[in-house]
Scaffold this motif. Structure first.
Motif, PDB file in Angstrom:
ATOM      1  N   PHE A  81      -0.559 -57.123-106.586  1.00  0.00           N
ATOM      2  CA  PHE A  81      -0.341 -58.168-105.584  1.00  0.00           C
ATOM      3  C   PHE A  81       1.003 -58.023-104.860  1.00  0.00           C
ATOM      4  N   ASP A  82       2.022 -57.555-105.557  1.00  0.00           N
ATOM      5  CA  ASP A  82       3.348 -57.505-104.944  1.00  0.00           C
ATOM      6  C   ASP A  82       3.701 -56.160-104.325  1.00  0.00           C
ATOM      7  N   GLN A  83       3.055 -55.087-104.789  1.00  0.00           N
ATOM      8  CA  GLN A  83       3.416 -53.758-104.292  1.00  0.00           C
ATOM      9  C   GLN A  83       2.256 -53.016-103.640  1.00  0.00           C
ATOM     10  N   GLY A  84       1.074 -53.091-104.216  1.00  0.00           N
ATOM     11  CA  GLY A  84      -0.054 -52.419-103.588  1.00  0.00           C
ATOM     12  C   GLY A  84      -0.897 -51.627-104.571  1.00  0.00           C
ATOM     13  N   LEU A  85      -1.912 -50.970-104.033  1.00  0.00           N
ATOM     14  CA  LEU A  85      -2.881 -50.256-104.863  1.00  0.00           C
ATOM     15  C   LEU A  85      -2.271 -49.075-105.608  1.00  0.00           C
ATOM     16  N   ASP A  86      -1.351 -48.354-104.965  1.00  0.00           N
ATOM     17  CA  ASP A  86      -0.754 -47.194-105.638  1.00  0.00           C
ATOM     18  C   ASP A  86       0.035 -47.634-106.865  1.00  0.00           C
ATOM     19  N   ALA A  87       0.757 -48.753-106.743  1.00  0.00           N
ATOM     20  CA  ALA A  87       1.520 -49.260-107.889  1.00  0.00           C
ATOM     21  C   ALA A  87       0.574 -49.766-108.981  1.00  0.00           C
ATOM     22  N   TRP A  88      -0.547 -50.365-108.587  1.00  0.00           N
ATOM     23  CA  TRP A  88      -1.535 -50.827-109.570  1.00  0.00           C
ATOM     24  C   TRP A  88      -2.095 -49.651-110.366  1.00  0.00           C
ATOM     25  N   LEU A  89      -2.473 -48.591-109.653  1.00  0.00           N
ATOM     26  CA  LEU A  89      -3.003 -47.414-110.338  1.00  0.00           C
ATOM     27  C   LEU A  89      -1.983 -46.836-111.316  1.00  0.00           C
ATOM     28  N   ALA A  90      -0.743 -46.768-110.889  1.00  0.00           N
ATOM     29  CA  ALA A  90       0.303 -46.186-111.742  1.00  0.00           C
ATOM     30  C   ALA A  90       0.551 -47.022-112.993  1.00  0.00           C
ATOM     31  N   ALA A  91       0.277 -48.347-112.910  1.00  0.00           N
ATOM     32  CA  ALA A  91       0.573 -49.246-114.028  1.00  0.00           C
ATOM     33  C   ALA A  91      -0.615 -49.474-114.952  1.00  0.00           C
ATOM     34  N   LEU A  92      -1.780 -48.902-114.646  1.00  0.00           N
ATOM     35  CA  LEU A  92      -2.942 -49.102-115.506  1.00  0.00           C
ATOM     36  C   LEU A  92      -2.709 -48.451-116.868  1.00  0.00           C
ATOM     37  N   PRO A  93      -3.156 -49.092-117.938  1.00  0.00           N
ATOM     38  CA  PRO A  93      -2.943 -48.516-119.273  1.00  0.00           C
ATOM     39  C   PRO A  93      -3.816 -47.289-119.504  1.00  0.00           C
ATOM     40  N   ILE A 144      -2.391 -54.803 -94.655  1.00  0.00           N
ATOM     41  CA  ILE A 144      -2.490 -55.957 -95.544  1.00  0.00           C
ATOM     42  C   ILE A 144      -1.211 -56.106 -96.366  1.00  0.00           C
ATOM     43  N   GLN A 145      -0.666 -57.316 -96.385  1.00  0.00           N
ATOM     44  CA  GLN A 145       0.444 -57.674 -97.263  1.00  0.00           C
ATOM     45  C   GLN A 145      -0.036 -58.757 -98.232  1.00  0.00           C
ATOM     46  N   ALA A 146       0.600 -58.865 -99.370  1.00  0.00           N
ATOM     47  CA  ALA A 146       0.173 -59.850-100.358  1.00  0.00           C
ATOM     48  C   ALA A 146       1.375 -60.344-101.149  1.00  0.00           C
ATOM     49  N   ASP A 147       1.132 -61.365-101.978  1.00  0.00           N
ATOM     50  CA  ASP A 147       2.201 -61.944-102.791  1.00  0.00           C
ATOM     51  C   ASP A 147       1.549 -62.559-104.021  1.00  0.00           C
ATOM     52  N   SER A 148       2.064 -62.224-105.196  1.00  0.00           N
ATOM     53  CA  SER A 148       1.479 -62.717-106.444  1.00  0.00           C
ATOM     54  C   SER A 148       1.560 -64.235-106.583  1.00  0.00           C
TER      55      SER A 148
END
Length: 466
Positions: A155-167, A193-197
């Motif tokens: 939500f705060d950084q984007g899809l690339d950051a989400w992928l990098a943080a997946l367990p 697209i911008q977002a905010d947690s």
């Protein structure tokens, strides 16, 4: 009397002036000055309710605020929705949004995955593949762990950051992370697209080591699907070559959205827009409300969070399909061709362009237009037509409502053979091919009007519906 003359007469009684020329309806309502255009061959059905819904959106305004609707258009899959008509595009001034014009199915969209396999290579394994994919997609046999940190990153950084943080657990343990990261480039408009947690559901951030969101990796009900298809015809060789599509190749089309996150965001912000209406002013008779200024900016951030979750959902479904391919075939060399949204507000050309069941069709960008599960789907290239707000249809469009389809026999169908794999027998009636318009005239009308160029035709093989 022709169908157009009958419609013209009915609308005239409601104070709506209607003309029709070269497959384009033009509507103007005298009482509020609302006007709109619809691209639709005369042979395809048109419901009065959809026209009234479109004009109601064209008339949305805010008291004592300069924000307004600048343009209202509709594509040939046009039909009534619960609030906004499906197949509509509404452009507003840059500081105004209409949450109801997107609704709760935020960033519902299409993804196309090319398997690199010919149909004959899959035929010996098709029974096993159906069984495995049914378990993964419909029977909840999936393991999709995430962490609160991954959801904050989404939500705060984007899809690339989400992928990098997946367990490194569950489905993600064997996923090709480098391929997933590279495929983010095939998601159209993610950079807009911008977002905010702050505007996301709090349950994603519970202090637990592992979360398993109930809706992540799920298809959803209604017209959503995962369909196995075959490239049946190449229609534009240059674009087909550039996208890597080959005649006879098996491809997989995914149609789903943001699920419960979209509902959470969409409903909350429709309520906020209503609550923000000035107490001294009467509610608009349409029941439609806009937001402006800082409230509009906040809505776009909230909507953006739901949009990112929808992309994460389609990524998750992609990886479930790939896990199924590996389980059955021992390997997987699939790749994402394109991922395109059709329920989202994008800031373009100095406007907020709301697309409800309509797809961006910018010049040189791919789009996907499915038919029913008993009709062809199409890969198309957008031509960027400004009169139609750089858009095209997102499908063939319903011609019979779900309620009416419950009385139909799903086997009564004159189109292509189809197979629907579902746990709910009612889907076979509600989503039967005869519930939808024929896709061929929908494509032809948009090609003739200069909205798109067909690239490839895809023949359905079998479809999964939740």
């Amino acid at each position: 009397m022709s169908s157009f003359l009958r419609l013209q007469k009915r609308l005239s009684r409601l104070g709506i002036h209607t003309t029709y020329d070269h497959a384009v309806y033009r509507f103007h309502r005298a009482s509020d000055g609302a006007h709109a255009q619809l691209l639709l061959p005369e042979a395809l059905p048109l419901e009065e309710k959809a026209v009234l819904q479109l004009l109601d959106f064209a008339a949305v305004h805010l008291p004592e605020h300069p924000g307004k609707v600048l343009s209202a258009r509709a594509t040939p899959d046009f039909h009534p929705g619960s609030i906004a008509p499906v197949g509509s595009i509404v452009a507003t001034s840059a500081d105004m949004v209409i949450p109801a014009a997107i609704g709760t199915d935020i960033n519902c969209g299409m993804r196309l995955i090319a398997t690199g396999l010919q149909m004959k290579q899959l035929l010996p394994h098709v029974a096993s593949l159906k069984q495995v994919l049914k378990a993964l997609l419909l029977e909840d046999q999936r393991d999709l762990p995430v962490t609160p940190q991954a959801m904050w990153a989404l939500f705060d950084q984007g899809l690339d950051a989400w992928l990098a943080a997946l367990p490194a657990a569950g489905l993600w343990q064997h996923a090709d992370r480098a391929r997933m990261q590279a495929e983010l480039a095939h998601i159209l408009d993610a950079d807009k697209i911008q977002a905010d947690s702050r505007y996301a559901p709090e349950a994603f951030f519970e202090q637990r080591a592992i979360l398993r969101p109930a809706s992540l990796g799920t298809v959803g009900s209604g017209n959503h699907f995962v369909e196995i298809q075959v490239v049946d015809e190449i229609l534009q060789r240059h674009w087909a070559y550039a996208s890597g599509l080959k005649l006879g190749e098996v491809v997989i089309m995914v149609h789903t959205g943001s699920r419960d996150v979209g509902f959470y965001v969409g409903q909350r912000w429709q309520d906020k827009a209503k609550a923000a209406w000035p107490a001294t002013e009467k509610y608009p008779t349409s029941g439609l409300f806009a937001l402006a200024g800082s409230s509009a900016a906040e809505y776009l951030l909230a909507m953006g969070g739901a949009a990112r979750y929808a992309w994460a959902n389609r990524i998750s479904i992609t990886e479930l399909v790939r896990a199924g391919l590996r389980q059955v075939l021992g390997s997987d060399h699939s790749r994402v061709v394109v991922d395109v949204s059709h329920n989202v507000v994008l800031q373009e050309q100095g406007m907020n362009i709301h697309r409800k069941g309509a797809t961006p069709a910018h010049a040189g960008k791919l789009a996907l237009i499915p038919g029913s599960m008993g009709d062809y789907s199409f890969v198309v290239a957008g031509l960027g037509h400004p009169d139609w707000l750089w858009s095209c249809s997102h499908g063939a469009g319903r011609s019979v409502r779900r309620q009416a389809m419950r009385q139909h026999n799903a086997s009564e169908h004159n189109g292509l053979p189809f197979e629907c794999i579902t746990l709910k027998p009612e889907r076979l009636r509600e989503e039967a091919p005869q519930a939808y318009k024929a896709v061929k005239p929908v494509i032809a009308a948009q090609q003739a009007a200069g909205l798109l160029e067909p690239v490839a035709r895809l023949k359905p093989w079998f479809t999964f519906k939740a």
